[in-house]
Design a protein around this motif. Structure first.
Motif, PDB file in Angstrom:
ATOM      1  N   ALA A  60       5.014   4.768   2.544  1.00  0.00           N
ATOM      2  CA  ALA A  60       5.329   6.009   3.250  1.00  0.00           C
ATOM      3  C   ALA A  60       5.967   5.722   4.610  1.00  0.00           C
ATOM      4  O   ALA A  60       6.930   6.385   5.009  1.00  0.00           O
ATOM      5  CB  ALA A  60       4.071   6.856   3.416  1.00  0.00           C
ATOM      6  N   TYR A  92       3.572   5.335  -5.400  1.00  0.00           N
ATOM      7  CA  TYR A  92       2.297   4.903  -4.837  1.00  0.00           C
ATOM      8  C   TYR A  92       2.494   3.755  -3.851  1.00  0.00           C
ATOM      9  O   TYR A  92       2.076   3.834  -2.702  1.00  0.00           O
ATOM     10  CB  TYR A  92       1.313   4.489  -5.934  1.00  0.00           C
ATOM     11  CG  TYR A  92       0.112   3.790  -5.340  1.00  0.00           C
ATOM     12  CD1 TYR A  92      -0.807   4.510  -4.586  1.00  0.00           C
ATOM     13  CD2 TYR A  92      -0.057   2.418  -5.470  1.00  0.00           C
ATOM     14  CE1 TYR A  92      -1.891   3.878  -3.993  1.00  0.00           C
ATOM     15  CE2 TYR A  92      -1.138   1.782  -4.886  1.00  0.00           C
ATOM     16  CZ  TYR A  92      -2.043   2.512  -4.148  1.00  0.00           C
ATOM     17  OH  TYR A  92      -3.093   1.879  -3.552  1.00  0.00           O
ATOM     18  N   ASN A  93       3.122   2.688  -4.280  1.00  0.00           N
ATOM     19  CA  ASN A  93       3.401   1.565  -3.379  1.00  0.00           C
ATOM     20  C   ASN A  93       4.847   1.096  -3.555  1.00  0.00           C
ATOM     21  O   ASN A  93       5.154  -0.078  -3.400  1.00  0.00           O
ATOM     22  CB  ASN A  93       2.417   0.413  -3.593  1.00  0.00           C
ATOM     23  CG  ASN A  93       2.550  -0.222  -4.966  1.00  0.00           C
ATOM     24  OD1 ASN A  93       3.114   0.355  -5.882  1.00  0.00           O
ATOM     25  ND2 ASN A  93       2.021  -1.420  -5.102  1.00  0.00           N
ATOM     26  N   SER A 109       0.830  -1.203   0.000  1.00  0.00           N
ATOM     27  CA  SER A 109       0.000   0.000   0.000  1.00  0.00           C
ATOM     28  C   SER A 109       0.867   1.256   0.000  1.00  0.00           C
ATOM     29  O   SER A 109       2.064   1.207   0.289  1.00  0.00           O
ATOM     30  CB  SER A 109      -0.893   0.025   1.248  1.00  0.00           C
ATOM     31  OG  SER A 109      -0.098   0.232   2.415  1.00  0.00           O
ATOM     32  N   HIS A 110       0.215   2.358  -0.285  1.00  0.00           N
ATOM     33  CA  HIS A 110       0.906   3.646  -0.239  1.00  0.00           C
ATOM     34  C   HIS A 110       1.306   3.988   1.197  1.00  0.00           C
ATOM     35  O   HIS A 110       2.425   4.474   1.436  1.00  0.00           O
ATOM     36  CB  HIS A 110       0.009   4.742  -0.819  1.00  0.00           C
ATOM     37  CG  HIS A 110       0.656   6.083  -0.802  1.00  0.00           C
ATOM     38  ND1 HIS A 110       1.759   6.393  -1.572  1.00  0.00           N
ATOM     39  CD2 HIS A 110       0.367   7.202  -0.096  1.00  0.00           C
ATOM     40  CE1 HIS A 110       2.126   7.643  -1.335  1.00  0.00           C
ATOM     41  NE2 HIS A 110       1.301   8.154  -0.450  1.00  0.00           N
ATOM     42  N   LEU A 140       9.486   8.102  -2.962  1.00  0.00           N
ATOM     43  CA  LEU A 140       8.238   7.440  -2.592  1.00  0.00           C
ATOM     44  C   LEU A 140       7.307   7.454  -3.786  1.00  0.00           C
ATOM     45  O   LEU A 140       7.005   8.523  -4.329  1.00  0.00           O
ATOM     46  CB  LEU A 140       7.591   8.171  -1.412  1.00  0.00           C
ATOM     47  CG  LEU A 140       6.180   7.749  -1.022  1.00  0.00           C
ATOM     48  CD1 LEU A 140       6.147   6.301  -0.549  1.00  0.00           C
ATOM     49  CD2 LEU A 140       5.631   8.689   0.052  1.00  0.00           C
TER      50      LEU A 140
END
Length: 101
Positions: free
Chosen positions: A41, A64-65, A36-37, A62
């Motif tokens: 992060a 999206y995923n 996941s994003h 960074l």
């Protein structure tokens, strides 16, 4: 204390111990995929903490995923040094805790 650039032979030997890491030009690089994003992060923040602890910072991206790193030692003229491999090893060690592959 100045750090010395590693020879091509030294770099290749150390890369053999870090699956997924490659030499791209004059930099060590690695990209990780996460589920996941938010997971990506969180890993980025964790890497930033390690970079501050080591006082050695990479280009950290960074997506999206995804999390991507590009590492070299500016104080060694942009060459690859033992400091880069120390950072890469620390990132590799924390990646599994984030579910990165």
């Amino acid at each position: 204390m100045p750090v010395e650039p590693l020879s091509r032979t030294e770099i290749e030997a150390r890369l053999a111990e870090l699956p997924g890491w490659t030499l791209a030009g004059d930099r060590l690089t690695r990209a990780y995929r996460l589920d996941s994003h938010v997971g990506a992060a969180a890993m980025t923040v964790h890497i930033a903490r390690v970079q501050d602890e080591l006082d050695h910072h990479s280009d950290l991206t960074l997506g999206y995923n995804t999390v991507s790193l590009s590492v070299q030692t500016h104080s060694a003229g942009g060459a690859v040094t033992a400091k880069d491999f120390e950072l890469a090893r620390r990132v590799e060690d924390l990646a599994s805790a984030h579910g990165a592959h």
